[in-house]
Design a protein around this motif. Structure first.
Motif, PDB file in Angstrom:
ATOM      1  N   UNK A   1      43.238  37.214  47.610  1.00 47.84           N
ATOM      2  CA  UNK A   1      42.198  37.169  48.638  1.00 47.84           C
ATOM      3  C   UNK A   1      41.924  38.484  49.327  1.00 47.84           C
ATOM      4  N   UNK A   2      42.368  39.591  48.748  1.00 46.63           N
ATOM      5  CA  UNK A   2      42.119  40.881  49.378  1.00 46.63           C
ATOM      6  C   UNK A   2      42.748  42.015  48.592  1.00 46.63           C
ATOM      7  N   UNK A   3      42.306  43.246  48.885  1.00 51.60           N
ATOM      8  CA  UNK A   3      42.776  44.422  48.153  1.00 51.60           C
ATOM      9  C   UNK A   3      44.181  44.837  48.610  1.00 51.60           C
ATOM     10  N   UNK A   4      44.462  44.690  49.902  1.00 50.02           N
ATOM     11  CA  UNK A   4      45.778  45.075  50.401  1.00 50.02           C
ATOM     12  C   UNK A   4      46.876  44.177  49.827  1.00 50.02           C
ATOM     13  N   UNK A   5      46.636  42.865  49.858  1.00 49.91           N
ATOM     14  CA  UNK A   5      47.627  41.927  49.319  1.00 49.91           C
ATOM     15  C   UNK A   5      47.799  42.122  47.820  1.00 49.91           C
TER      16      UNK A   5
ATOM     17  N   UNK B   1      37.258  39.069  51.454  1.00 47.40           N
ATOM     18  CA  UNK B   1      36.793  39.445  50.113  1.00 47.40           C
ATOM     19  C   UNK B   1      36.623  38.158  49.321  1.00 47.40           C
ATOM     20  N   UNK B   2      35.453  37.964  48.728  1.00 39.38           N
ATOM     21  CA  UNK B   2      35.201  36.754  47.951  1.00 39.38           C
ATOM     22  C   UNK B   2      34.527  37.120  46.639  1.00 39.38           C
ATOM     23  N   UNK B   3      34.683  36.262  45.654  1.00 39.34           N
ATOM     24  CA  UNK B   3      34.106  36.502  44.340  1.00 39.34           C
ATOM     25  C   UNK B   3      32.603  36.271  44.355  1.00 39.34           C
ATOM     26  N   UNK B   4      31.887  37.121  43.643  1.00 45.15           N
ATOM     27  CA  UNK B   4      30.475  36.879  43.387  1.00 45.15           C
ATOM     28  C   UNK B   4      30.360  35.869  42.244  1.00 45.15           C
TER      29      UNK B   4
END
Length: 289
Positions: free
Chosen positions: A16-20, A55-58
């Motif tokens: 669910x995100x770039x950091x994770x 952040x979500x998927x297109x």
């Protein structure tokens, strides 16, 4: 496009995100961001919608991620096949399970690790509905769960154990016996404060079916998603709980009462996707008796 790019995109989607995702992959966040941007340029479309909060998927990302998972899974299976030919399996095996069924897994997993110490096993504990979906998506290789007949469609299953559930109560709570041996009825149970498991849990599904079959309505007093929490509520006499006898046996200080009829049933099965099992799965299956 390469497998590393696919792995990064899948990690961002699942975490669910770039950091994770960076933490999961043990790299810096800038490396994850640059990898995703490079792939998006190559594909000519964004895979993620980015905002300051999420952040979500297109739509393109939703289409890409399942295909990427399949490609990564195929690559792992190819590596495992080569390792098997060399006489030593390596790789990662993801096993789905529910709370309360660890006893069905610890010996086979110990045997697998002794035979193939290079195998890394990930245990994914979740509600049965989530595990079933993960099996279909390929994010779980096999699972030890309780599925009803409809949920088994499209999957390969093998029965491991079958038992009836019991009513668990605090030692000091007295239940009126309604049958031989101090059995109870579902109607009597429905009049007591009930500790239920969350919707989607296999225990809850089985209990719901049993009450429907007996044409008995009930109300939940406490709803939990943890077996230990359920036992603690029962121990303090805040309610009673219906659970498999094998799980109830882990709390010997609590009282147990069999049902005279319409008892919920608990079938634990080994479940995997259809088709020839990959080498890692096949290796574990050999130890599942």
């Amino acid at each position: 496009m390469d497998l590393r790019q696919m792995e990064v995109v899948v990690a961002v989607a699942e975490e669910g995100g770039f950091t994770a995702a960076a933490q999961r992959l043990h790299v810096v966040q800038s490396a994850v961001s640059s990898t995703v941007r490079a792939l998006e340029r190559e594909l000519g479309t964004p895979l993620f919608d980015r905002t300051t909060h999420r952040v979500s998927l297109t739509a393109a990302g939703e289409a890409f991620v399942p295909a990427a998972r399949l490609a990564l899974r195929a690559a792992e299976q190819a590596r495992a096949a080569v390792d098997l030919a060399r006489g030593q399996l390596r790789g990662r095996l993801t096993v789905g399970t529910m709370q309360g069924v660890w006893a069905d897994l610890h010996k086979p997993l110990a045997a697998l690790r002794a035979e193939h110490p290079g195998v890394v096993v990930r245990l994914r504990q979740a509600a049965v509905t989530d595990i079933r979906q993960a099996l279909r998506e390929g994010t779980v290789d096999l699972a030890v769960v309780a599925l009803d007949r409809q949920q088994q469609r499209g999957l390969v299953t093998r029965l491991l154990s079958h038992e009836e559930m019991v009513l668990v109560s605090a030692p000091r709570r007295t239940l009126a016996a309604s049958g031989p041996g101090g059995t109870v009825t579902l109607a009597e149970t429905a009049r007591l404060p009930l500790v239920d498991f969350a919707p989607g849990w296999a225990i809850r599904l089985s209990v719901d079916r049993a009450f429907r079959a007996a044409a008995v309505e009930r109300e939940t007093t406490f709803e939990v998603n943890d077996i230990v929490a359920a036992a603690e509520l029962v121990r303090n006499d805040l309610g009673v709980c219906v659970m498999p006898a094998s799980i109830a046996a882990r709390f010997p200080d609590l009282g147990t009462h069999a049902f005279d009829r319409h008892a919920p049933h608990w079938k634990v099965m080994l479940v995997r996707p259809a088709g020839e099992p990959p080498p890692l799965v096949a290796a574990l299956l050999r130890h599942m008796n």
